[in-house]
Design a protein around this motif. Structure first.
Motif, PDB file in Angstrom:
ATOM      1  N   SER A 102      13.329 -29.774 -19.410  1.00  0.00           N
ATOM      2  CA  SER A 102      13.110 -29.281 -18.047  1.00  0.00           C
ATOM      3  C   SER A 102      12.940 -27.767 -18.040  1.00  0.00           C
ATOM      4  O   SER A 102      12.073 -27.221 -17.352  1.00  0.00           O
ATOM      5  N   SER A 103      13.779 -27.087 -18.849  1.00  0.00           N
ATOM      6  CA  SER A 103      13.668 -25.632 -18.934  1.00  0.00           C
ATOM      7  C   SER A 103      12.331 -25.224 -19.550  1.00  0.00           C
ATOM      8  O   SER A 103      11.701 -24.260 -19.110  1.00  0.00           O
ATOM      9  N   ARG A 104      11.896 -25.974 -20.564  1.00  0.00           N
ATOM     10  CA  ARG A 104      10.623 -25.661 -21.213  1.00  0.00           C
ATOM     11  C   ARG A 104       9.462 -25.821 -20.245  1.00  0.00           C
ATOM     12  O   ARG A 104       8.545 -24.989 -20.206  1.00  0.00           O
ATOM     13  N   ILE A 105       9.500 -26.885 -19.454  1.00  0.00           N
ATOM     14  CA  ILE A 105       8.439 -27.107 -18.469  1.00  0.00           C
ATOM     15  C   ILE A 105       8.420 -25.983 -17.439  1.00  0.00           C
ATOM     16  O   ILE A 105       7.356 -25.475 -17.058  1.00  0.00           O
ATOM     17  N   THR A 106       9.610 -25.559 -17.002  1.00  0.00           N
ATOM     18  CA  THR A 106       9.702 -24.474 -16.028  1.00  0.00           C
ATOM     19  C   THR A 106       9.137 -23.176 -16.592  1.00  0.00           C
ATOM     20  O   THR A 106       8.369 -22.464 -15.927  1.00  0.00           O
ATOM     21  N   VAL A 107       9.505 -22.851 -17.841  1.00  0.00           N
ATOM     22  CA  VAL A 107       9.010 -21.631 -18.483  1.00  0.00           C
ATOM     23  C   VAL A 107       7.486 -21.684 -18.642  1.00  0.00           C
ATOM     24  O   VAL A 107       6.778 -20.709 -18.367  1.00  0.00           O
ATOM     25  N   ASN A 109       5.359 -23.378 -16.856  1.00  0.00           N
ATOM     26  CA  ASN A 109       4.736 -23.229 -15.536  1.00  0.00           C
ATOM     27  C   ASN A 109       4.747 -21.773 -15.084  1.00  0.00           C
ATOM     28  O   ASN A 109       3.755 -21.270 -14.537  1.00  0.00           O
ATOM     29  N   ASN A 110       5.885 -21.106 -15.319  1.00  0.00           N
ATOM     30  CA  ASN A 110       5.977 -19.697 -14.925  1.00  0.00           C
ATOM     31  C   ASN A 110       4.981 -18.839 -15.707  1.00  0.00           C
ATOM     32  O   ASN A 110       4.336 -17.947 -15.147  1.00  0.00           O
ATOM     33  N   ILE A 154      -0.397 -26.098 -10.133  1.00  0.00           N
ATOM     34  CA  ILE A 154       0.817 -25.324 -10.405  1.00  0.00           C
ATOM     35  C   ILE A 154       0.784 -24.004  -9.651  1.00  0.00           C
ATOM     36  O   ILE A 154       1.770 -23.611  -9.007  1.00  0.00           O
ATOM     37  N   HIS A 158       3.160 -22.758  -6.435  1.00  0.00           N
ATOM     38  CA  HIS A 158       3.904 -21.497  -6.528  1.00  0.00           C
ATOM     39  C   HIS A 158       3.622 -20.606  -5.318  1.00  0.00           C
ATOM     40  O   HIS A 158       4.558 -20.056  -4.715  1.00  0.00           O
ATOM     41  N   LEU A 676      11.912 -15.034 -12.284  1.00  0.00           N
ATOM     42  CA  LEU A 676      11.498 -16.259 -12.964  1.00  0.00           C
ATOM     43  C   LEU A 676      11.720 -16.114 -14.458  1.00  0.00           C
ATOM     44  O   LEU A 676      11.730 -15.011 -14.998  1.00  0.00           O
ATOM     45  N   ASP A 677      11.924 -17.268 -15.121  1.00  0.00           N
ATOM     46  CA  ASP A 677      12.132 -17.285 -16.566  1.00  0.00           C
ATOM     47  C   ASP A 677      10.785 -17.412 -17.268  1.00  0.00           C
ATOM     48  O   ASP A 677       9.982 -18.292 -16.932  1.00  0.00           O
TER      49      ASP A 677
END
Length: 679
Positions: A102-107, A109-110, A154, A158, A676-677
Motif C-alpha cells: 500500500s505504501s509503495r502504491i502511494t509513493v 502515485n505521488n 491518478i 489528486h 506527500l511521501d
C-alpha cells in the motif's frame, strides 16, 4: 510412550489423538502433550494453561481436549497459526507486506503526480510559455495541467481531492522546481567542464526589461572528443558595473558552480573600459587571480567597431540617417505603409528583387554588418520608396516631401551603392564569427581573406566603374545628373581633391576613403597579434613557415600546460614535422588537427592546440542569451526576479538537453519534509 498408573490400571497416550488433533504435540523428554498453536501464537491473557505448560493426565485427557478446543484463546491462536501457514505457503500476503504494498502504491502515485507537474513546467520553460496568468485558474500551467488530468486518472483524483497545501501547484513550488531543473542542467555542463584540463569564460552585460543590469556568463571548453562546447550558465544581477564589482560577481559565480579559477586560459569580453581596462578592468583583475587567463577582445565587436568608424564619412553618415528615418516613417504609420505597399504591388521588378518582403528594414544600432541587408532592401525598393513619398507629399505630408528631397540627390545614391557593397563584403565574416565551433585562428585567416579582397577591389578599376555605373543608372531613371560639390581653392572643411571628373571625385573621396579606413580598422582591431598566436605555425599547413627561433616563444606562452622540458618539446616538434611531411592528407582547421593528434605521442603539441581551440573568438553566446532575456522577461513579465529568469533561460537555451525527472523528484523530496511521501 511411557505407561502411567492411575488407580489399579496402566494408562498411556493414545496415538489416535495426535492424528485427530493437528495442533497436539507430544514431548518424549517431558512425556507430556502440548498445544503447538497456543505455545507459538497464544497470548498471555488465556486462562487455560494446561496445554501450554504440558499435561500427561492420560486418564482425563479426552475431556481436557474437548474443553481446550472450546477456549477463545485456543481458537485465536489456531487462527493465527493457520494464517501463518498460509503466508508461508504463499496462499496469502502478510500484513506487513500488505502495508508495504500500500505504501509503495502511494509513493508511486505521488511520484507520478509530481512527474506530470514537472513535465509541464519543463515544457513551458523550454518553449518559453509563461506559466502564470492574471488568475491562477486561467494560467497556462493550470490549463495544461487540467488537460493532462483528463487522460490521467491518478492526476485527476489528486487535483480533485488533495488538500490545498499538498497539491504542489503553487507559485512557490513552481519556482522551486524550476530552480532544481535548472541546477540539474547546469550541473551537467559544469561537470563536463570540470573534467577538462582548462576552459575559457565569456562574459557580457545588458539591461533587462525592468532596467536591471544582468551579467551573462558562459564557458567554453574542449571535451575528450575534441569537440568545442560553448554553454550558457546563467545570469547574475549586478547593482554596479564597476570592474571590481563585476569581477567579484564572476569569481563568486565560478566558485558557486565549483569551477577551478586557475584552469581559466582565456576570458572574452567586449571592449568597454570596465571590462578591458589595463589596470582596473575585469580582465586585469581576473588575471590577478588566474595569471594564465589571457584576454580576448570579442572579434565580432571588433568588426562592428571597424564598420562604425569607417562609416563616419559625412555623406555616408547622412545617407544612413536618411534611410533610417524613412524606414521608421513607413514602419510606424499605417497610412504611409499602405502607400508603400500599394506602390510595391504595382512594381513587379522591385517586388521580385525584395524577395517577397513588404517592408523596409530598419538599421540596427548595434550590429552594423546587418545594415548591408537593410541598405540592399532600400536600394532594390528605391523606385517604390520614391513614388510612395511623392504620393504622400501630394496628400499633404510635409515630412515625406523633406525625405523626397533628401534621396533625390546623387551624393545620396552613390553613398548608398558604395556603402551597401562594402558592408556586404563583411556579412559572411560576421556570420562565421558568431559560430560556436569557430576558433581564433580560423577567424583571423578569414579576416585576412576579407582584407585582401578589399585591397584587390581597390586596385581593380572595373569594380569602381561597375559601382559608379549602377549609381548613374539609378540617377538617370529619375533625371538626376551625376554631380560633385563645387571645388574651392581654400576649402579645408570637406574633401577637395584636384580631380577632373565626377567619377574620379567620388572614387577618391568616398570609395577609397571608406575602403582604406575599413581595412585599417579591421587590421588594427582583429588582426592584432598575440604571443599565443605563434602556435598557428604548428598546424600542418603552416609547418614550412615554422622557424627554430619561434619555439622558445611558443614554449613560454604555453609553459603552464606543458609538463615537459624545452628539450623534450623541441624533439616533439621535430617528430611532428616529419610526420606531416610524409602524410598524404593534411588537416586544415585547428579542430581537425587536434582530432588527428595522438595525445600520448605528442602531449605538448596536443595541449597547445587544445588551449588555442579553447580560446573563444567572440562573445556571441552571451549576445544570444540576451535575446533569450527579451523573449522571457518581456513587458508582461517585467517583475520577474533574476533567479527565476536565469533558471528559465537555462532551460530555454538548453532545450535540447534532457532533464532526468526522477532525479529532480529525489532532489525535491530530500530538500525538506513534504506533505506527500516520495520515497
Amino acid at each position: 510412550m511411557l505407561n502411567r498408573t492411575f488407580g489399579n490400571k496402566q494408562r498411556k497416550l493414545n496415538g489416535k489423538w495426535l492424528m485427530e488433533k493437528k495442533w497436539l504435540r507430544y514431548s518424549k523428554s517431558k512425556d507430556a502433550v502440548y498445544c503447538v498453536n497456543c505455545c507459538l501464537f497464544g497470548g498471555n491473557d488465556g486462562r487455560e494453561k494446561t496445554f501450554t505448560s504440558g499435561t500427561s493426565d492420560w486418564k482425563n485427557l479426552s475431556s481436557l481436549l474437548k474443553r481446550h478446543e472450546s477456549e477463545t484463546c485456543h481458537i485465536n491462536a489456531s487462527s493465527r497459526a493457520e494464517s501463518y501457514l498460509d503466508i508461508q505457503s504463499g496462499k496469502c500476503e502478510s500484513i506487513n507486506k500488505k502495508l508495504s504494498e500500500s505504501s509503495r502504491i502511494t509513493v508511486n502515485n505521488n511520484r507520478h503526480i509530481l512527474k506530470r507537474i514537472i513535465e509541464i513546467i519543463v515544457l513551458c520553460a523550454k518553449q518559453n510559455i509563461p506559466l502564470r496568468g492574471h488568475t491562477a485558474e486561467n494560467s497556462n500551467f493550470d490549463v495544461i495541467l487540467t488537460a493532462f488530468a483528463k487522460n490521467d486518472e491518478i492526476l485527476s483524483d489528486h487535483l480533485a481531492s488533495a488538500h490545498y497545501n499538498a497539491k504542489y501547484t503553487s507559485p512557490d513550488i513552481q519556482n522551486e522546481l524550476i530552480g532544481i531543473c535548472a541546477e540539474h542542467v547546469k550541473e551537467k555542463i559544469t561537470s563536463a567542464c570540470r573534467n577538462c584540463p582548462f576552459y575559457a569564460i565569456i562574459v557580457d552585460e545588458a539591461t533587462d526589461k525592468s532596467t536591471k543590469e544582468q551579467l551573462s556568463l558562459c564557458v567554453r571548453y574542449v571535451d575528450d572528443n575534441c569537440c568545442v562546447n560553448e554553454e550558457f550558465l546563467g545570469f547574475v544581477e549586478c547593482p554596479s558595473i564597476k570592474g571590481t564589482d563585476l569581477c567579484a560577481n564572476i569569481l563568486s559565480f565560478l566558485q558557486e558552480v565549483d569551477l577551478d579559477i586557475l584552469k581559466i586560459r582565456a576570458q572574452c569580453y567586449d571592449g568597454a573600459s570596465n571590462m578591458s581596462g589595463k589596470y582596473r578592468g575585469v580582465q586585469a583583475l581576473v588575471r590577478e587571480r588566474s595569471p594564465h587567463a589571457n584576454y580576448v577582445h570579442c572579434k565580432a565587436h571588433c568588426l562592428n567597431l571597424a564598420l562604425v568608424h569607417s562609416s563616419n564619412i559625412p555623406c555616408v553618415r547622412t545617407m544612413m540617417s536618411t534611410v533610417q528615418d524613412i524606414s521608421f516613417m513607413f514602419d510606424y504609420s499605417a497610412k504611409r505603409l499602405n502607400a508603400f505597399c500599394k506602390e510595391l504591388s504595382q512594381d513587379t521588378a522591385a517586388r521580385a528583387e525584395m524577395e517577397q518582403r513588404t517592408k523596409l528594414r530598419t538599421l540596427c544600432e548595434t550590429r552594423w554588418s546587418s545594415r548591408a541587408d537593410a541598405l540592399a532592401t532600400f536600394k532594390n525598393a528605391f523606385s517604390v520608396v520614391l513614388h510612395a513619398l511623392e504620393t504622400l507629399q501630394e496628400d499633404g505630408d510635409d515630412k515625406a516631401g523633406q525625405y523626397l528631397g533628401g534621396i533625390l540627390r546623387f551624393d545620396f545614391i552613390i553613398a548608398l551603392i558604395v556603402a551597401e557593397h562594402l558592408l556586404s563584403s563583411t556579412v559572411a565574416l560576421t556570420n562565421l564569427l558568431q559560430k560556436e565551433d569557430n576558433d581564433l585562428l580560423h577567424a583571423v585567416e578569414e579576416t585576412k581573406v576579407v582584407v585582401q579582397l578589399l585591397r584587390n577591389e581597390r586596385n581593380d578599376a572595373d569594380v569602381w566603374d561597375a559601382l559608379y555605373d549602377k549609381a548613374s543608372n539609378i540617377a538617370a531613371e529619375f533625371d538626376i545628373q551625376p554631380s560633385r560639390p563645387r571645388r574651392a581653392a581654400r576649402q579645408n572643411h570637406r574633401a577637395n581633391p584636384d580631380v577632373h571628373t565626377v567619377s574620379d571625385y567620388w572614387k577618391v573621396t568616398l570609395f577609397y576613403v571608406f575602403l582604406d579606413h575599413l581595412v585599417q580598422e579591421i587590421e588594427s582591431h582583429i588582426l592584432s597579434n598575440q604571443d599565443r598566436f605563434a602556435a598557428l605555425y604548428l598546424l600542418p599547413k603552416r609547418l614550412h613557415q615554422l622557424q627554430v627561433e619561434m619555439l622558445p616563444a611558443i614554449y613560454a606562452a604555453y609553459a603552464p600546460d606543458i609538463d615537459h622540458t624545452f628539450e623534450s618539446f623541441n624533439n616533439e616538434v621535430a617528430r611532428w614535422k616529419v610526420r606531416w611531411n610524409i602524410a598524404e592528407n593534411r588537416p586544415v582547421r585547428l579542430q581537425e588537427t587536434l582530432q588527428k593528434t595522438n595525445k600520448d605521442l605528442y602531449p605538448c603539441i596536443y595541449n597547445i592546440l587544445a588551449v588555442l581551440l579553447t580560446m573563444p573568438p567572440t562573445s556571441a553566446s552571451c549576445e544570444r542569451s540576451f535575446s533569450a532575456i527579451k523573449r522571457i522577461k518581456n513587458y508582461l513579465r517585467s517583475t520577474m526576479r533574476t533567479e527565476r529568469m536565469s533558471s528559465l533561460a537555462i532551460l530555454h537555451i538548453h532545450k535540447d538537453m534532457d532533464v532526468d525527472i526522477s532525479k529532480i523528484i529525489n532532489t525535491f523530496a530530500s530538500k525538506k519534509g513534504r506533505k506527500l511521501d516520495f520515497f
